[in-house]
Motif scaffolding. Structure first.
Motif, PDB file in Angstrom:
ATOM      1  N   ALA A  45       0.860  -1.185   0.000  1.00  0.00           N
ATOM      2  CA  ALA A  45       0.000   0.000   0.000  1.00  0.00           C
ATOM      3  C   ALA A  45       0.898   1.236   0.000  1.00  0.00           C
ATOM      4  CB  ALA A  45      -0.923   0.009   1.215  1.00  0.00           C
ATOM      5  N   THR A  46       0.284   2.406  -0.112  1.00  0.00           N
ATOM      6  CA  THR A  46       1.008   3.676  -0.035  1.00  0.00           C
ATOM      7  C   THR A  46       0.215   4.615   0.870  1.00  0.00           C
ATOM      8  OG1 THR A  46      -0.126   4.859  -1.829  1.00  0.00           O
ATOM      9  CG2 THR A  46       1.662   3.335  -2.463  1.00  0.00           C
ATOM     10  N   PRO A  47       0.781   5.757   1.240  1.00  0.00           N
ATOM     11  CA  PRO A  47       0.032   6.720   2.059  1.00  0.00           C
ATOM     12  C   PRO A  47      -1.258   7.215   1.398  1.00  0.00           C
ATOM     13  CG  PRO A  47       2.361   7.174   2.238  1.00  0.00           C
ATOM     14  CD  PRO A  47       2.217   6.127   1.167  1.00  0.00           C
ATOM     15  N   HIS A  48      -1.374   7.074   0.093  1.00  0.00           N
ATOM     16  CA  HIS A  48      -2.627   7.455  -0.565  1.00  0.00           C
ATOM     17  C   HIS A  48      -3.812   6.683   0.015  1.00  0.00           C
ATOM     18  CE1 HIS A  48      -0.706   9.222  -4.463  1.00  0.00           C
ATOM     19  NE2 HIS A  48      -0.882  10.129  -3.519  1.00  0.00           N
ATOM     20  N   GLU A  49      -3.564   5.437   0.436  1.00  0.00           N
ATOM     21  CA  GLU A  49      -4.634   4.609   0.989  1.00  0.00           C
ATOM     22  C   GLU A  49      -5.184   5.163   2.305  1.00  0.00           C
ATOM     23  OE1 GLU A  49      -3.904   2.600  -2.306  1.00  0.00           O
ATOM     24  OE2 GLU A  49      -2.237   2.972  -0.943  1.00  0.00           O
ATOM     25  N   ILE A  50      -4.436   6.008   2.972  1.00  0.00           N
ATOM     26  CA  ILE A  50      -4.929   6.626   4.211  1.00  0.00           C
ATOM     27  C   ILE A  50      -5.165   8.122   3.995  1.00  0.00           C
ATOM     28  CG2 ILE A  50      -3.979   4.910   5.788  1.00  0.00           C
ATOM     29  CD1 ILE A  50      -1.600   6.783   6.259  1.00  0.00           C
ATOM     30  N   ASN A  86      12.262  -4.858  12.263  1.00  0.00           N
ATOM     31  CA  ASN A  86      13.018  -5.836  11.480  1.00  0.00           C
ATOM     32  C   ASN A  86      12.182  -6.620  10.475  1.00  0.00           C
ATOM     33  OD1 ASN A  86      11.576  -7.323  13.432  1.00  0.00           O
ATOM     34  ND2 ASN A  86      13.104  -8.954  13.434  1.00  0.00           N
ATOM     35  N   ALA A  87      10.873  -6.383  10.424  1.00  0.00           N
ATOM     36  CA  ALA A  87      10.028  -7.167   9.520  1.00  0.00           C
ATOM     37  C   ALA A  87       9.258  -6.264   8.565  1.00  0.00           C
ATOM     38  CB  ALA A  87       9.046  -8.023  10.317  1.00  0.00           C
ATOM     39  N   GLY A  88       8.905  -6.831   7.402  1.00  0.00           N
ATOM     40  CA  GLY A  88       8.069  -6.100   6.454  1.00  0.00           C
ATOM     41  C   GLY A  88       8.825  -5.044   5.687  1.00  0.00           C
ATOM     42  N   ASN A  89       8.201  -3.897   5.529  1.00  0.00           N
ATOM     43  CA  ASN A  89       8.802  -2.746   4.846  1.00  0.00           C
ATOM     44  C   ASN A  89       8.000  -1.496   5.188  1.00  0.00           C
ATOM     45  OD1 ASN A  89       6.546  -2.508   2.904  1.00  0.00           O
ATOM     46  ND2 ASN A  89       7.398  -4.373   1.979  1.00  0.00           N
ATOM     47  N   ILE A  90       8.287  -0.390   4.531  1.00  0.00           N
ATOM     48  CA  ILE A  90       7.641   0.877   4.882  1.00  0.00           C
ATOM     49  C   ILE A  90       6.124   0.830   4.718  1.00  0.00           C
ATOM     50  CG2 ILE A  90       9.670   2.288   4.446  1.00  0.00           C
ATOM     51  CD1 ILE A  90       8.552   2.999   1.704  1.00  0.00           C
ATOM     52  N   SER A  91       5.634  -0.015   3.814  1.00  0.00           N
ATOM     53  CA  SER A  91       4.195  -0.048   3.562  1.00  0.00           C
ATOM     54  C   SER A  91       3.412  -0.686   4.697  1.00  0.00           C
ATOM     55  CB  SER A  91       3.903  -0.781   2.251  1.00  0.00           C
ATOM     56  OG  SER A  91       4.180  -2.167   2.344  1.00  0.00           O
ATOM     57  N   HIS A  92       4.097  -1.308   5.650  1.00  0.00           N
ATOM     58  CA  HIS A  92       3.436  -1.900   6.801  1.00  0.00           C
ATOM     59  C   HIS A  92       3.381  -0.929   7.988  1.00  0.00           C
ATOM     60  CE1 HIS A  92       4.881  -5.439   4.478  1.00  0.00           C
ATOM     61  NE2 HIS A  92       3.723  -5.943   4.849  1.00  0.00           N
TER      62      HIS A  92
END
Length: 281
Positions: A45-50, A86-92
């Motif tokens: 996802a991206t910040p657009h989703e919020i 340590n898990a996932g990425n920025i989209s989480h």
């Protein structure tokens, strides 16, 4: 004959468990990175989703690795440099980005090498280079004054954030759900093994924070199911004054959400107390 067989049986009883112990210890030593890093290469996802505008960014570290991140503008001159776990990425981390936006903060969140769309292979030294590169991007490319930058680190990101704050002069440092060091954490998770001797990773948050001169906020829950609260309190004790401790509720991954207004009010109070918005770019 009977005694000889008995001795052999006893030897097998002792040798087999010892062999298993040594084998597991070797696995812990050689495969530590797979126990520490859990990167996800796909942004979900991206910040657009919020409902937030953002700028996709690319920058390089001192050792030449290309990293990616997002810059999400806020309503004040303060900006938060976000070192995630340590898990996932920025989209989480959209829920955290939304909270920081409610506080009026701009947010710059980046992925470590090997995470999300960032290149390279994740290493401890590499994550320190990555956060330093993100700091340099904010100062040199975005033009922020260090007096307006808050460095934030959650969990493993707390060690990364403290390491950067030790070498630069941010307005403030926030360490959330962070541990004092990997050996300290590992010793609790694997008490029957000599983890302090086996550990090839340090992430020594408590040591780094001793070298930090800016105000420090330590956020931790006594209900944390991954990082025991005593390790978070050790980080707090290691920090220099001025420092504050914010005790929240809930587990490691959702405590900041479960705590709701307690969490939000604690961050707001600390930021307004120590980060003067009058400091301009």
């Amino acid at each position: 004959m009977f005694k000889a067989n008995l001795v052999q049986i006893l030897m097998y009883i002792l040798i087999i468990p010892l062999g298993l112990y040594v084998m597991i210890a070797m696995l812990l030593y050689f495969f530590q990175s797979s126990l520490i890093y859990f990167p996800d290469p796909e942004l979900i996802a991206t910040p657009h989703e919020i409902g937030l505008a953002y700028e996709a960014t690319d920058f390089k570290t001192e050792d030449g690795v290309a990293l990616s991140g997002w810059f999400i503008p806020g309503s004040s001159s303060r900006v938060l440099l976000f070192c995630h776990g340590n898990a996932g990425n920025i989209s989480h981390r959209l829920e955290s980005i939304q909270i920081f936006n409610r506080l009026g903060l701009s947010t710059f969140i980046f992925d470590y090498r090997g995470y999300g769309e960032s290149k390279g292979k994740t290493t401890e030294l590499g994550t320190y280079y990555d956060a330093q590169g993100a700091w340099s991007y904010l100062v040199q490319e975005k033009g922020y004054s260090p007096a307006n930058i808050i460095i934030f680190g959650r969990s493993l990101g707390g060690a990364v954030a403290a390491h950067v704050a030790m070498n630069v002069k941010p307005a403030a440092l926030i360490l959330e759900s962070s541990f004092s060091s990997v050996p300290d954490l590992g010793a609790g998770l694997y008490p029957i093994f000599p983890v302090r001797l086996l550990s090839r990773f340090k992430y020594a948050t408590a040591d780094y924070v001793r070298g930090v001169s800016c105000p420090v906020l330590v956020v931790h829950s006594r209900d944390d199911d991954i990082v025991p609260s005593d390790l978070g309190f050790k980080v707090y004790r290691s920090a220099n004054e001025p420092k504050e401790l914010l005790e929240i509720r809930g587990d490691h991954n959702s405590g900041f959400l479960v705590s709701g207004e307690l969490y939000l009010a604690g961050l707001k109070s600390f930021i307004e107390k120590y980060v003067n918005e009058a400091n301009a770019f």
